[in-house]
Design a protein around this motif. Structure first.
Motif, mmCIF file in Angstrom:
data_model
loop_
_atom_site.group_PDB
_atom_site.id
_atom_site.type_symbol
_atom_site.label_atom_id
_atom_site.label_comp_id
_atom_site.label_asym_id
_atom_site.label_seq_id
_atom_site.Cartn_x
_atom_site.Cartn_y
_atom_site.Cartn_z
ATOM 1 N N LEU A 17 -9.142 -4.275 0.029
ATOM 2 C CA LEU A 17 -8.768 -2.813 -0.503
ATOM 3 C C LEU A 17 -9.509 -1.602 -1.344
ATOM 4 O O LEU A 17 -9.090 -1.056 -0.763
ATOM 5 N N ASP A 18 -9.944 -2.180 -2.072
ATOM 6 C CA ASP A 18 -10.858 -1.490 -2.789
ATOM 7 C C ASP A 18 -11.342 -0.406 -1.653
ATOM 8 O O ASP A 18 -11.970 0.475 -2.637
ATOM 9 N N ASN A 19 -12.691 -1.421 -1.303
ATOM 10 C CA ASN A 19 -13.530 -0.470 -0.395
ATOM 11 C C ASN A 19 -12.748 0.634 0.642
ATOM 12 O O ASN A 19 -13.032 1.571 0.872
ATOM 13 N N GLN A 20 -11.909 -0.015 1.084
ATOM 14 C CA GLN A 20 -11.763 1.160 1.630
ATOM 15 C C GLN A 20 -10.758 2.090 2.498
ATOM 16 O O GLN A 20 -10.170 2.838 2.843
ATOM 17 N N VAL A 56 0.578 1.090 -9.339
ATOM 18 C CA VAL A 56 -0.561 1.785 -8.533
ATOM 19 C C VAL A 56 -0.779 2.053 -7.359
ATOM 20 O O VAL A 56 0.225 2.400 -6.718
ATOM 21 N N GLY A 57 -1.861 2.535 -6.292
ATOM 22 C CA GLY A 57 -1.872 3.015 -5.112
ATOM 23 C C GLY A 57 -1.987 1.808 -4.456
ATOM 24 O O GLY A 57 -1.123 1.883 -3.091
ATOM 25 N N TYR A 58 -2.226 0.786 -4.392
ATOM 26 C CA TYR A 58 -2.620 -0.565 -3.814
ATOM 27 C C TYR A 58 -2.207 -1.202 -4.584
ATOM 28 O O TYR A 58 -2.584 -1.615 -5.982
ATOM 29 N N SER A 59 -2.153 -3.179 -3.522
ATOM 30 C CA SER A 59 -2.255 -3.655 -5.077
ATOM 31 C C SER A 59 -1.511 -5.063 -3.948
ATOM 32 O O SER A 59 -1.300 -5.118 -2.675
ATOM 33 N N ILE A 96 0.546 -0.766 0.373
ATOM 34 C CA ILE A 96 -0.062 0.187 -0.231
ATOM 35 C C ILE A 96 0.783 1.434 -0.053
ATOM 36 O O ILE A 96 1.753 1.417 1.009
ATOM 37 N N ALA A 97 0.977 2.496 -1.029
ATOM 38 C CA ALA A 97 1.423 3.195 -0.906
ATOM 39 C C ALA A 97 0.709 4.697 0.004
ATOM 40 O O ALA A 97 -0.732 4.354 -0.236
ATOM 41 N N GLY A 98 1.333 5.633 0.614
ATOM 42 C CA GLY A 98 0.175 6.364 0.850
ATOM 43 C C GLY A 98 1.533 7.347 0.719
ATOM 44 O O GLY A 98 2.577 7.619 0.131
#
Lengths: 223, 204
Positions: free
Chosen positions: A155-158, A139-142, A21-23
């Protein structure tokens, strides 16, 4: 007489799940530590995460022998880069290198499903996700691996960050704080462990931020 | 492509505090082409018993018709509605009758039993029952649904919170499955009322 087919495969799947996850100013890369073959567990304590450069960390699930070979190639190429350029490779540069390395073996691929996480040259978190032959995207997360189909919709949801499914492509990073992202990752793995037999034992979390790299561990169900 | 993935479906049922919710997507496809975006997959057997059917659409419709027939006969003979546990056994028996030429369906059964205790169960295409206390899933999006429900579910949720949870779980899961989606259909059942709601999601 029917044609004889090969019953030996050069590949095996050692299972496992990886998430990144990227912050805004951090990146969280996590993977479970279970290594399996078929219905058996080979070890409960195998790290799928490797630090390739100062600000690049890769997590890979799939066939761990191929993953190891891939890690060796990337580490060697990074060393050469350091000798030639007198600096560490940036994360986007490492991302391109990984893609090229995977495509090099297009017709006998590395059975490795990778996520690359790190900080870009502006210090923002970045995550790159790959398929087995090197197709990649920032991407922002994977999530990759056996538990990815269970984790990705959650993850899509949160993450409240623009989903990669949106068009036009939006800036990727999540507005969550570092500790919120770590808690989210722990929740994801706890849920995936319940329903995926190849995920469990222990969770290894690597956090990259401006102060450097830090590791955290969490116990998962061992059944 | 597997025969179970020919039409596409996503089904989920969840247990709450003295209530249950059952939800489905709305797509009917023929492999990659979408044919209908308002296809019903959840059927009411009686006020406190619902069945959702995932899998090959022709088989789900036929199975539903047979079940309605059997339940109506039961109502005539017993002068009462069937209990959910009994109905589940009926579905299981009907499926196993076709053991060597099965219906390509996966049912999700949800109802309120004695003293309005919520009951949910699912079974495979030949009738192996799986009873659960929390949630059950079925369809092409089942893996995504497992992940989403496992993370979002809490025991003893009230009706409104249960509705929110099941809706979020359904929508996030079908968004990652090409063969299901085009909105959602949620039934929220308490001892006193049944609420039916349509969800708007990604229309692809």
């Amino acid at each position: 007489m029917t044609k004889q087919q090969a019953n030996w495969s050069p590949y095996d799947n050692n299972g496992g799940t990886c998430v990144a996850i990227a912050g805004a100013d951090y990146c969280v890369i996590a993977a479970d530590t279970r290594m399996s073959t078929g219905y058996n567990i080979l070890t409960r304590d195998y790290s799928k995460i490797i630090q390739l450069a100062d600000k690049s960390v890769m997590a890979s699930s799939g066939f761990q022998a191929d993953v190891r070979a891939l890690q060796k190639v990337l580490a060697a190429r990074h060393l050469i880069y350091q000798h030639q350029h007198n600096k560490q490779m940036s994360c986007p540069a490492m991302a391109q290198l990984l893609s090229n390395t995977l495509y090099y073996k297009r017709f006998f691929p590395y059975y490795a499903f990778n996520v690359l996480g790190g900080l870009d040259s502006e210090g923002k978190g970045c995550v790159f996700t790959y398929d087995a032959v090197g197709s990649y995207e920032r991407v922002g997360y994977s999530s990759q691996g056996s538990g990815s189909t269970l984790i990705t919709p959650f993850l899509d949801n949160q993450l409240k960050s623009p989903s990669p499914l949106l068009l036009p492509a939006k800036d990727a990073v999540t507005p969550l704080s570092e500790s919120e992202a770590i808690d989210l990752v722990k929740t994801c793995f706890a849920s995936a462990t319940e329903r995926d037999i190849y995920t469990g034992d222990k969770l290894e979390i690597v956090i990259l931020n401006a102060s450097g790299l830090r590791r955290e561990y969490m116990e998962l169900r061992k059944d | 492509m597997s025969i179970f993935e020919y039409n596409g479906s996503a089904l989920v049922a969840m247990v709450g505090k003295n209530c249950f919710a059952i939800a489905s997507d709305r797509r009917l496809g023929v492999q990659l082409q979408t044919i209908a975006t308002d296809f019903q997959k959840i059927y009411k057997i009686h006020d406190k018993l619902f069945i959702g059917l995932a899998g090959l659409a022709t088989d789900t419709q036929t199975l539903y018709q047979r079940l309605v027939f059997r339940h109506k006969l039961y109502q005539l003979r017993e002068e009462r509605d069937m209990k959910p546990e009994t109905f589940a056994s009926l579905v299981s028996a009907l499926l196993y009758e076709k053991r060597f030429g099965p219906y390509f369906c996966q049912p999700v059964i949800a109802g309120l039993g004695d003293e309005d205790k919520p009951f949910i169960c699912t079974m495979d295409s030949i009738g192996a029952k799986e009873l659960a206390k929390d949630f059950v899933v079925a369809g092409t999006a089942s893996e995504s649904l497992y992940g989403a429900c496992e993370s979002m579910f809490k025991p003893d949720m009230e009706a409104e919170e249960l509705f929110e949870t099941i809706s979020q779980a359904l929508l996030s899961s079908v968004d990652r499955d090409c063969l299901s989606g085009w909105g959602g259909h949620v039934y929220l059942v308490t001892p006193t009322e049944v609420t039916e709601r349509i969800l708007k999601g990604r229309m692809d």
